[in-house]
Design a protein around this motif. Structure first.
Motif, PDB file in Angstrom:
ATOM      1  N   GLU A  74       0.869  -1.177   0.000  1.00 40.86           N
ATOM      2  CA  GLU A  74       0.000   0.000   0.000  1.00 40.86           C
ATOM      3  C   GLU A  74       0.901   1.221   0.000  1.00 40.86           C
ATOM      4  N   ASN A  75       0.852   2.013  -1.062  1.00 40.02           N
ATOM      5  CA  ASN A  75       1.773   3.143  -1.144  1.00 40.02           C
ATOM      6  C   ASN A  75       1.094   4.497  -1.244  1.00 40.02           C
ATOM      7  N   SER A  76      -0.223   4.562  -1.012  1.00 42.62           N
ATOM      8  CA  SER A  76      -0.920   5.845  -1.127  1.00 42.62           C
ATOM      9  C   SER A  76      -0.953   6.610   0.185  1.00 42.62           C
ATOM     10  N   GLY A  77      -0.764   5.908   1.315  1.00 42.49           N
ATOM     11  CA  GLY A  77      -0.873   6.553   2.618  1.00 42.49           C
ATOM     12  C   GLY A  77      -2.314   6.782   3.043  1.00 42.49           C
ATOM     13  N   LYS A  78      -3.265   6.217   2.294  1.00 42.84           N
ATOM     14  CA  LYS A  78      -4.689   6.407   2.605  1.00 42.84           C
ATOM     15  C   LYS A  78      -5.230   5.306   3.514  1.00 42.84           C
ATOM     16  N   GLU A  79      -4.603   4.185   3.527  1.00 43.73           N
ATOM     17  CA  GLU A  79      -5.082   3.057   4.333  1.00 43.73           C
ATOM     18  C   GLU A  79      -4.503   3.157   5.741  1.00 43.73           C
ATOM     19  N   ASN A  80      -5.335   2.869   6.727  1.00 46.60           N
ATOM     20  CA  ASN A  80      -4.880   2.912   8.117  1.00 46.60           C
ATOM     21  C   ASN A  80      -3.783   1.897   8.356  1.00 46.60           C
ATOM     22  N   PHE A  81      -2.784   2.322   9.097  1.00 42.51           N
ATOM     23  CA  PHE A  81      -1.697   1.433   9.474  1.00 42.51           C
ATOM     24  C   PHE A  81      -2.248   0.382  10.434  1.00 42.51           C
ATOM     25  N   PRO A  82      -1.895  -0.877  10.263  1.00 43.55           N
ATOM     26  CA  PRO A  82      -2.418  -1.943  11.128  1.00 43.55           C
ATOM     27  C   PRO A  82      -1.750  -1.903  12.508  1.00 43.55           C
ATOM     28  N   ASN A  83      -2.241  -0.991  13.382  1.00 46.19           N
ATOM     29  CA  ASN A  83      -1.567  -0.780  14.657  1.00 46.19           C
ATOM     30  C   ASN A  83      -2.344  -1.295  15.864  1.00 46.19           C
ATOM     31  N   SER A  84      -3.345  -2.138  15.623  1.00 48.87           N
ATOM     32  CA  SER A  84      -4.099  -2.739  16.726  1.00 48.87           C
ATOM     33  C   SER A  84      -4.812  -3.978  16.195  1.00 48.87           C
ATOM     34  N   ALA A  85      -5.292  -4.800  17.138  1.00 45.46           N
ATOM     35  CA  ALA A  85      -6.043  -5.992  16.728  1.00 45.46           C
ATOM     36  C   ALA A  85      -7.315  -5.598  15.980  1.00 45.46           C
ATOM     37  N   ALA A  86      -7.892  -4.445  16.322  1.00 53.69           N
ATOM     38  CA  ALA A  86      -9.105  -3.982  15.646  1.00 53.69           C
ATOM     39  C   ALA A  86      -8.824  -3.565  14.206  1.00 53.69           C
ATOM     40  N   ARG A  87      -7.578  -3.146  13.905  1.00 54.90           N
ATOM     41  CA  ARG A  87      -7.228  -2.701  12.552  1.00 54.90           C
ATOM     42  C   ARG A  87      -6.214  -3.634  11.907  1.00 54.90           C
ATOM     43  N   CYS A  88      -6.227  -4.888  12.292  1.00 55.64           N
ATOM     44  CA  CYS A  88      -5.249  -5.839  11.743  1.00 55.64           C
ATOM     45  C   CYS A  88      -5.546  -6.156  10.278  1.00 55.64           C
ATOM     46  N   ILE A  89      -4.557  -6.715   9.620  1.00 55.48           N
ATOM     47  CA  ILE A  89      -4.684  -7.132   8.217  1.00 55.48           C
ATOM     48  C   ILE A  89      -4.940  -8.636   8.215  1.00 55.48           C
ATOM     49  N   LYS A  90      -6.113  -9.020   7.780  1.00 62.95           N
ATOM     50  CA  LYS A  90      -6.502 -10.431   7.766  1.00 62.95           C
ATOM     51  C   LYS A  90      -5.871 -11.131   6.559  1.00 62.95           C
ATOM     52  N   TYR A  91      -5.339 -12.322   6.784  1.00 65.52           N
ATOM     53  CA  TYR A  91      -4.688 -13.076   5.713  1.00 65.52           C
ATOM     54  C   TYR A  91      -5.624 -13.236   4.518  1.00 65.52           C
ATOM     55  N   GLY A  92      -5.110 -12.884   3.348  1.00 68.89           N
ATOM     56  CA  GLY A  92      -5.840 -13.051   2.101  1.00 68.89           C
ATOM     57  C   GLY A  92      -6.766 -11.908   1.742  1.00 68.89           C
ATOM     58  N   VAL A  93      -6.939 -10.925   2.640  1.00 64.49           N
ATOM     59  CA  VAL A  93      -7.819  -9.788   2.372  1.00 64.49           C
ATOM     60  C   VAL A  93      -6.950  -8.605   1.957  1.00 64.49           C
ATOM     61  N   ASP A  94      -7.184  -8.101   0.769  1.00 68.84           N
ATOM     62  CA  ASP A  94      -6.366  -7.014   0.236  1.00 68.84           C
ATOM     63  C   ASP A  94      -6.718  -5.673   0.874  1.00 68.84           C
ATOM     64  N   TRP A  95      -5.721  -4.794   0.930  1.00 70.56           N
ATOM     65  CA  TRP A  95      -5.977  -3.405   1.304  1.00 70.56           C
ATOM     66  C   TRP A  95      -6.736  -2.768   0.149  1.00 70.56           C
ATOM     67  N   PRO A  96      -7.797  -2.010   0.427  1.00 69.29           N
ATOM     68  CA  PRO A  96      -8.557  -1.382  -0.658  1.00 69.29           C
ATOM     69  C   PRO A  96      -7.710  -0.472  -1.546  1.00 69.29           C
ATOM     70  N   THR A  97      -6.722   0.207  -0.973  1.00 71.50           N
ATOM     71  CA  THR A  97      -5.883   1.115  -1.762  1.00 71.50           C
ATOM     72  C   THR A  97      -4.532   0.496  -2.086  1.00 71.50           C
ATOM     73  N   GLY A  98      -4.422  -0.814  -1.901  1.00 72.66           N
ATOM     74  CA  GLY A  98      -3.136  -1.474  -2.095  1.00 72.66           C
ATOM     75  C   GLY A  98      -3.027  -2.252  -3.377  1.00 72.66           C
ATOM     76  N   LYS A  99      -1.886  -2.876  -3.518  1.00 70.28           N
ATOM     77  CA  LYS A  99      -1.579  -3.673  -4.701  1.00 70.28           C
ATOM     78  C   LYS A  99      -1.177  -5.075  -4.245  1.00 70.28           C
ATOM     79  N   VAL A 100      -1.698  -6.076  -4.930  1.00 73.48           N
ATOM     80  CA  VAL A 100      -1.307  -7.457  -4.636  1.00 73.48           C
ATOM     81  C   VAL A 100      -0.021  -7.749  -5.400  1.00 73.48           C
ATOM     82  N   VAL A 101       1.019  -8.091  -4.675  1.00 71.42           N
ATOM     83  CA  VAL A 101       2.293  -8.449  -5.282  1.00 71.42           C
ATOM     84  C   VAL A 101       2.325  -9.953  -5.531  1.00 71.42           C
ATOM     85  N   LYS A 102       1.788 -10.730  -4.579  1.00 72.30           N
ATOM     86  CA  LYS A 102       1.686 -12.190  -4.717  1.00 72.30           C
ATOM     87  C   LYS A 102       0.341 -12.607  -4.147  1.00 72.30           C
ATOM     88  N   GLU A 103      -0.460 -13.286  -4.968  1.00 67.25           N
ATOM     89  CA  GLU A 103      -1.771 -13.770  -4.539  1.00 67.25           C
ATOM     90  C   GLU A 103      -1.621 -14.732  -3.361  1.00 67.25           C
TER      91      GLU A 103
END
Length: 165
Positions: free
Chosen positions: A79-108
């Motif tokens: 994610e390189n736009s700076g628009k997505e919240n940084f995953p800094n808590s369990a409430a805002r964690c990044i779930k495996y396999g779920v893409d960031w809306p403003t991000g790019k998938v490098v490897k599926e």
């Protein structure tokens, strides 16, 4: 230069290194990351974050990579736009396999395997890492467990509570 002179230089360098407590075969290396990340299970899926306070300015250029220990990457997003919240808590964690809306998938994402040592790197200005295994508890429910000391297999020792908030 003569071969004798070169040999003497090599001996002098070896003695100097030995005097400093170093050897030519041992070079100090980094552990590969700056500090620890966290992982919890959400809906029976690993979810990754860094336990740190909210930043007023979100870091630009965050990535998450999941790899098997001593093996291939199984998922990588950026994610390189700076628009997505940084995953800094369990409430805002990044779930495996779920893409960031403003991000790019490098490897599926590939299916995670039970009993395989993995690690997750969250990178911004620092590299945060957490080691984990996906296992089953005594009731057959998914749980996260620790690696064995050798890093080649998993233990049955849990590292987090399942479905933490």
């Amino acid at each position: 230069m003569t071969s004798n002179y070169i040999a003497q230089l090599g001996l002098t360098a070896s003695l100097l290194l030995a005097g400093l407590g170093l050897s030519s075969g041992a070079i100090a290396t980094s552990k590969g990351f700056d500090t620890s990340a966290q992982v919890v299970l959400k809906d029976n899926v690993p979810c990754f974050f860094v336990d740190r306070p909210d930043d007023t300015q979100l870091p630009v250029g965050q990535s998450l990579a999941i790899e098997t220990n001593r093996g291939p990457t199984v998922w990588n997003i950026y994610e390189n736009s700076g628009k997505e919240n940084f995953p800094n808590s369990a409430a805002r964690c990044i779930k495996y396999g779920v893409d960031w809306p403003t991000g790019k998938v490098v490897k599926e994402p590939q299916a995670l395997q039970y009993g395989v040592p993995y690690y997750a790197d969250i990178e911004t200005e620092y590299r945060f890492r957490v080691e984990f295994c996906l296992s089953h508890d005594v009731h057959g429910k998914p749980q996260l467990t620790q690696w064995a000391n050798d890093g080649n297999h998993c233990t049955d020792k849990p590292i987090s509570e399942t479905d933490s908030p």
